[in-house]
Write a protein that holds these residues in place. Structure first.
Motif, PDB file in Angstrom:
ATOM      1  N   TYR A 168      20.318  -3.489   5.761  1.00  0.00           N
ATOM      2  CA  TYR A 168      19.472  -4.564   6.280  1.00  0.00           C
ATOM      3  C   TYR A 168      18.906  -4.132   7.635  1.00  0.00           C
ATOM      4  CZ  TYR A 168      17.877  -9.416   6.519  1.00  0.00           C
ATOM      5  OH  TYR A 168      17.106 -10.553   6.550  1.00  0.00           O
ATOM      6  N   GLY A 169      18.224  -2.968   7.584  1.00  0.00           N
ATOM      7  CA  GLY A 169      17.531  -2.470   8.773  1.00  0.00           C
ATOM      8  C   GLY A 169      16.052  -2.790   8.626  1.00  0.00           C
ATOM      9  N   LYS A 170      15.201  -1.872   9.069  1.00  0.00           N
ATOM     10  CA  LYS A 170      13.743  -2.127   9.036  1.00  0.00           C
ATOM     11  C   LYS A 170      13.276  -2.424   7.618  1.00  0.00           C
ATOM     12  CE  LYS A 170      12.934   1.793  11.417  1.00  0.00           C
ATOM     13  NZ  LYS A 170      14.270   2.023  11.981  1.00  0.00           N
ATOM     14  N   MET A 171      13.719  -1.626   6.652  1.00  0.00           N
ATOM     15  CA  MET A 171      13.258  -1.826   5.268  1.00  0.00           C
ATOM     16  C   MET A 171      13.903  -3.040   4.610  1.00  0.00           C
ATOM     17  SD  MET A 171      10.790  -0.039   4.392  1.00  0.00           S
ATOM     18  CE  MET A 171      10.885  -0.631   2.722  1.00  0.00           C
ATOM     19  N   GLY A 172      15.210  -3.196   4.762  1.00  0.00           N
ATOM     20  CA  GLY A 172      15.893  -4.350   4.166  1.00  0.00           C
ATOM     21  C   GLY A 172      15.235  -5.648   4.631  1.00  0.00           C
TER      22      GLY A 172
ATOM     23  N   ILE B   1      23.908  -6.794   2.478  1.00  0.00           N
ATOM     24  CA  ILE B   1      25.019  -5.900   2.837  1.00  0.00           C
ATOM     25  C   ILE B   1      24.538  -4.916   3.888  1.00  0.00           C
ATOM     26  CG2 ILE B   1      26.686  -4.219   1.933  1.00  0.00           C
ATOM     27  CD1 ILE B   1      26.018  -5.512  -0.910  1.00  0.00           C
ATOM     28  N   ASP B   2      25.275  -4.832   4.967  1.00  0.00           N
ATOM     29  CA  ASP B   2      24.975  -3.802   5.964  1.00  0.00           C
ATOM     30  C   ASP B   2      26.312  -3.209   6.400  1.00  0.00           C
ATOM     31  OD1 ASP B   2      22.161  -3.158   7.556  1.00  0.00           O
ATOM     32  OD2 ASP B   2      23.934  -2.581   8.676  1.00  0.00           O
ATOM     33  N   ILE B   3      26.221  -2.322   7.380  1.00  0.00           N
ATOM     34  CA  ILE B   3      27.406  -1.539   7.753  1.00  0.00           C
ATOM     35  C   ILE B   3      28.579  -2.429   8.185  1.00  0.00           C
ATOM     36  CG2 ILE B   3      26.762  -1.125  10.192  1.00  0.00           C
ATOM     37  CD1 ILE B   3      27.340   1.928   9.333  1.00  0.00           C
TER      38      ILE B   3
ATOM     39  N   PHE C  16      18.506   0.706   0.769  1.00  0.00           N
ATOM     40  CA  PHE C  16      17.764   1.402   1.829  1.00  0.00           C
ATOM     41  C   PHE C  16      18.709   1.552   3.011  1.00  0.00           C
ATOM     42  CE2 PHE C  16      13.995   0.108  -0.510  1.00  0.00           C
ATOM     43  CZ  PHE C  16      12.989   0.993  -0.148  1.00  0.00           C
ATOM     44  N   THR C  17      19.489   2.637   3.048  1.00  0.00           N
ATOM     45  CA  THR C  17      20.432   2.804   4.171  1.00  0.00           C
ATOM     46  C   THR C  17      20.113   4.091   4.941  1.00  0.00           C
ATOM     47  OG1 THR C  17      22.169   3.821   2.785  1.00  0.00           O
ATOM     48  CG2 THR C  17      22.251   1.429   3.058  1.00  0.00           C
ATOM     49  N   SER C  18      20.732   5.199   4.534  1.00  0.00           N
ATOM     50  CA  SER C  18      20.523   6.451   5.278  1.00  0.00           C
ATOM     51  C   SER C  18      20.827   7.634   4.358  1.00  0.00           C
ATOM     52  CB  SER C  18      21.453   6.507   6.488  1.00  0.00           C
ATOM     53  OG  SER C  18      22.748   6.866   6.063  1.00  0.00           O
TER      54      SER C  18
ATOM     55  N   VAL D 159      16.680   2.716  -5.442  1.00  0.00           N
ATOM     56  CA  VAL D 159      17.057   3.442  -4.220  1.00  0.00           C
ATOM     57  C   VAL D 159      15.835   3.933  -3.463  1.00  0.00           C
ATOM     58  CG1 VAL D 159      18.388   5.397  -3.309  1.00  0.00           C
ATOM     59  CG2 VAL D 159      19.198   4.179  -5.324  1.00  0.00           C
ATOM     60  N   GLY D 160      15.780   3.573  -2.171  1.00  0.00           N
ATOM     61  CA  GLY D 160      14.681   4.024  -1.322  1.00  0.00           C
ATOM     62  C   GLY D 160      15.124   4.980  -0.240  1.00  0.00           C
ATOM     63  N   SER D 161      16.450   5.078   0.006  1.00  0.00           N
ATOM     64  CA  SER D 161      16.924   6.006   1.046  1.00  0.00           C
ATOM     65  C   SER D 161      16.436   7.405   0.722  1.00  0.00           C
ATOM     66  CB  SER D 161      18.460   6.042   1.087  1.00  0.00           C
ATOM     67  OG  SER D 161      18.964   4.814   1.497  1.00  0.00           O
ATOM     68  N   THR D 162      16.072   8.140   1.756  1.00  0.00           N
ATOM     69  CA  THR D 162      15.612   9.522   1.560  1.00  0.00           C
ATOM     70  C   THR D 162      16.586  10.474   2.260  1.00  0.00           C
ATOM     71  OG1 THR D 162      14.209   9.363   3.506  1.00  0.00           O
ATOM     72  CG2 THR D 162      13.178   8.845   1.385  1.00  0.00           C
ATOM     73  N   GLY D 163      16.354  11.779   2.065  1.00  0.00           N
ATOM     74  CA  GLY D 163      17.133  12.797   2.765  1.00  0.00           C
ATOM     75  C   GLY D 163      18.438  13.157   2.070  1.00  0.00           C
TER      76      GLY D 163
ATOM     77  N   PHE E  52      14.826   5.807  -8.440  1.00  0.00           N
ATOM     78  CA  PHE E  52      14.656   6.326  -7.077  1.00  0.00           C
ATOM     79  C   PHE E  52      13.182   6.598  -6.834  1.00  0.00           C
ATOM     80  CE2 PHE E  52      13.963  10.278  -4.605  1.00  0.00           C
ATOM     81  CZ  PHE E  52      14.267   9.766  -3.353  1.00  0.00           C
ATOM     82  N   ALA E  53      12.704   6.234  -5.651  1.00  0.00           N
ATOM     83  CA  ALA E  53      11.363   6.654  -5.234  1.00  0.00           C
ATOM     84  C   ALA E  53      11.425   7.026  -3.755  1.00  0.00           C
ATOM     85  CB  ALA E  53      10.343   5.544  -5.452  1.00  0.00           C
ATOM     86  N   PRO E  54      10.929   8.200  -3.404  1.00  0.00           N
ATOM     87  CA  PRO E  54      10.913   8.563  -1.992  1.00  0.00           C
ATOM     88  C   PRO E  54       9.907   7.720  -1.225  1.00  0.00           C
ATOM     89  CG  PRO E  54       9.736  10.185  -3.286  1.00  0.00           C
ATOM     90  CD  PRO E  54      10.350   9.230  -4.262  1.00  0.00           C
ATOM     91  N   ASN E  55       9.024   7.058  -1.980  1.00  0.00           N
ATOM     92  CA  ASN E  55       8.037   6.184  -1.352  1.00  0.00           C
ATOM     93  C   ASN E  55       7.607   5.140  -2.383  1.00  0.00           C
ATOM     94  OD1 ASN E  55       5.657   5.063  -0.197  1.00  0.00           O
ATOM     95  ND2 ASN E  55       5.622   6.835   1.184  1.00  0.00           N
ATOM     96  N   PHE E  56       7.816   3.867  -2.047  1.00  0.00           N
ATOM     97  CA  PHE E  56       7.538   2.801  -3.019  1.00  0.00           C
ATOM     98  C   PHE E  56       6.132   2.249  -2.918  1.00  0.00           C
ATOM     99  CE2 PHE E  56      12.129   2.717  -3.470  1.00  0.00           C
ATOM    100  CZ  PHE E  56      12.240   2.525  -4.831  1.00  0.00           C
ATOM    101  N   SER E  57       5.348   2.723  -1.933  1.00  0.00           N
ATOM    102  CA  SER E  57       4.028   2.097  -1.802  1.00  0.00           C
ATOM    103  C   SER E  57       3.133   2.506  -2.977  1.00  0.00           C
ATOM    104  CB  SER E  57       3.399   2.450  -0.448  1.00  0.00           C
ATOM    105  OG  SER E  57       2.385   3.388  -0.588  1.00  0.00           O
TER     106      SER E  57
ATOM    107  N   GLU F 154      12.205   7.751  15.097  1.00  0.00           N
ATOM    108  CA  GLU F 154      13.590   7.465  14.675  1.00  0.00           C
ATOM    109  C   GLU F 154      13.908   8.059  13.313  1.00  0.00           C
ATOM    110  OE1 GLU F 154      14.339   3.259  14.655  1.00  0.00           O
ATOM    111  OE2 GLU F 154      13.431   3.068  16.616  1.00  0.00           O
ATOM    112  N   LYS F 155      12.883   8.611  12.638  1.00  0.00           N
ATOM    113  CA  LYS F 155      13.115   9.118  11.284  1.00  0.00           C
ATOM    114  C   LYS F 155      14.133  10.247  11.307  1.00  0.00           C
ATOM    115  CE  LYS F 155      10.925  10.345   6.986  1.00  0.00           C
ATOM    116  NZ  LYS F 155      11.829   9.432   6.256  1.00  0.00           N
ATOM    117  N   LYS F 156      15.148  10.149  10.394  1.00  0.00           N
ATOM    118  CA  LYS F 156      16.272  11.095  10.457  1.00  0.00           C
ATOM    119  C   LYS F 156      16.002  12.389   9.707  1.00  0.00           C
ATOM    120  CE  LYS F 156      19.873   7.645  11.236  1.00  0.00           C
ATOM    121  NZ  LYS F 156      19.456   6.304  10.782  1.00  0.00           N
TER     122      LYS F 156
END
Ligand SMILES: NC(=O)c1ccc[n+]([C@@H]2O[C@H](COP(=O)([O-])OP(=O)(O)OC[C@H]3O[C@@H](n4cnc5c(N)ncnc54)[C@H](O)[C@@H]3O)[C@@H](O)[C@H]2O)c1
Length: 248
Positions: free
Chosen positions: A8-12, A37-39, A59-61, A81-85, A106-111, A145-147
């Motif tokens: 539940y960060g920017k995307m959530g 659900i978050d950390i 969408f976590t990390s 699943v939207g988390s990447t990396g 899974f999609a690395p980008n849902f747009s 901030e992108k990891k």
């Protein structure tokens, strides 16, 4: 449709906002975000609680995605699943999902726009096989901030090129002099939701395809669309399936 948001960060939060907007527009509860659900509460949520939802959206990390995907598989909850990396594990996850009859998208980008951009990229790479006078390079710009770098979107587009353009055999996240290497340049700047550009250049001219996200609404709307699509299905899917694109 009951949905769990895992992360539940920017995307959530953006997905929650879009769900509320869509419900208001429909005049009824279409997307019921019944579990957030978050950390801080992840460890307290039971399998039975997770099983109350129809679909989970993750969408976590890069470090937490795989564990969360397996958590959904164990609960038999379809997961978008939207988390990447984390995609070095993608083949393993897909094989597990297939073997155990789970629902996974899974999609690395849902747009929607980026998925149209992917489709153009695949088509361009295919026809550029014939036109060896053009070299290709990719650039992506994201917020600071992108990891992960390159972005999951850039990586997806790069692999689509490598599959189709015979003169490229690998990619590097730097400007490479090797003509068989696809260079991906990653830039990090303040307040950029995501820009991807693919450039084919010859001595005579240049062709660019570029996608610029103005905000996160496109990702969030696409993730909700994918969740509705995955509901009551089994198997492994991507946004190409949701959008009905034919793969080149
Ligand atoms: N596929 C797409 O369209 C798309 C679009 C944007 C971002 N992303 C990716 O989605 C991921 C999340 O992006 P964001 O911008 O929301 O990041 P963010 O840092 O704003 O939010 C991530 C949230 O996940 C939470 N979290 C961390 N570990 C967790 C765990 N084990 N269980 C539950 N929650 C946990 C964090 O506390 C945080 O609130 C990143 O990997 C990003 O690259 C994908």
């Amino acid at each position: 449709m009951k949905i769990a948001l895992i992360g539940y960060g920017k995307m959530g939060k953006a997905i929650h906002e879009i769900a509320k907007e869509k419900n208001e527009k429909a005049g009824k509860l279409v997307y019921d975000i019944s579990l957030i659900i978050d950390i801080d509460n992840r460890a307290t949520i039971t399998k039975e609680e997770l099983q109350q939802v129809d679909v989970a959206i993750e969408f976590t990390s890069p470090h937490t995605a795989v564990e969360n995907i397996h958590w959904c598989f164990d609960a038999d909850v379809p997961v978008v699943v939207g988390s990447t990396g984390w995609t070095s594990k993608l083949a393993e996850i897909q094989a597990y999902a297939k073997e155990n009859n789970k629902a996974f998208l899974f999609a690395p980008n849902f747009s929607i726009g980026v998925n149209i951009f992917f489709e153009l990229n695949r088509y361009l790479a295919k026809i550029m096989n014939e036109h060896t006078e053009y070299d290709v390079i990719m650039e992506e710009i994201h917020h600071t901030e992108k990891k992960d770098a390159p972005s999951g979107t850039a990586l997806h587009a790069a692999l689509d090129i490598l599959k189709r353009l015979e003169r490229k055999s690998d990619w590097k996240n730097e400007n490479s002099d090797d003509s068989s290497t696809l260079s991906i340049i990653s830039k990090r700047e303040d307040l950029v939701p995501g820009t991807h550009q693919i450039t084919y250049e010859s001595e005579i001219d240049k062709i660019d395809i570029i996608h610029t996200a103005h905000n996160r609404k496109g990702f969030a709307g696409g993730a909700l669309m994918a969740a509705a699509w995955l509901h009551n299905k089994k198997g492994i899917y991507s946004m190409e399936d949701v959008l009905g694109f034919n793969k080149h």
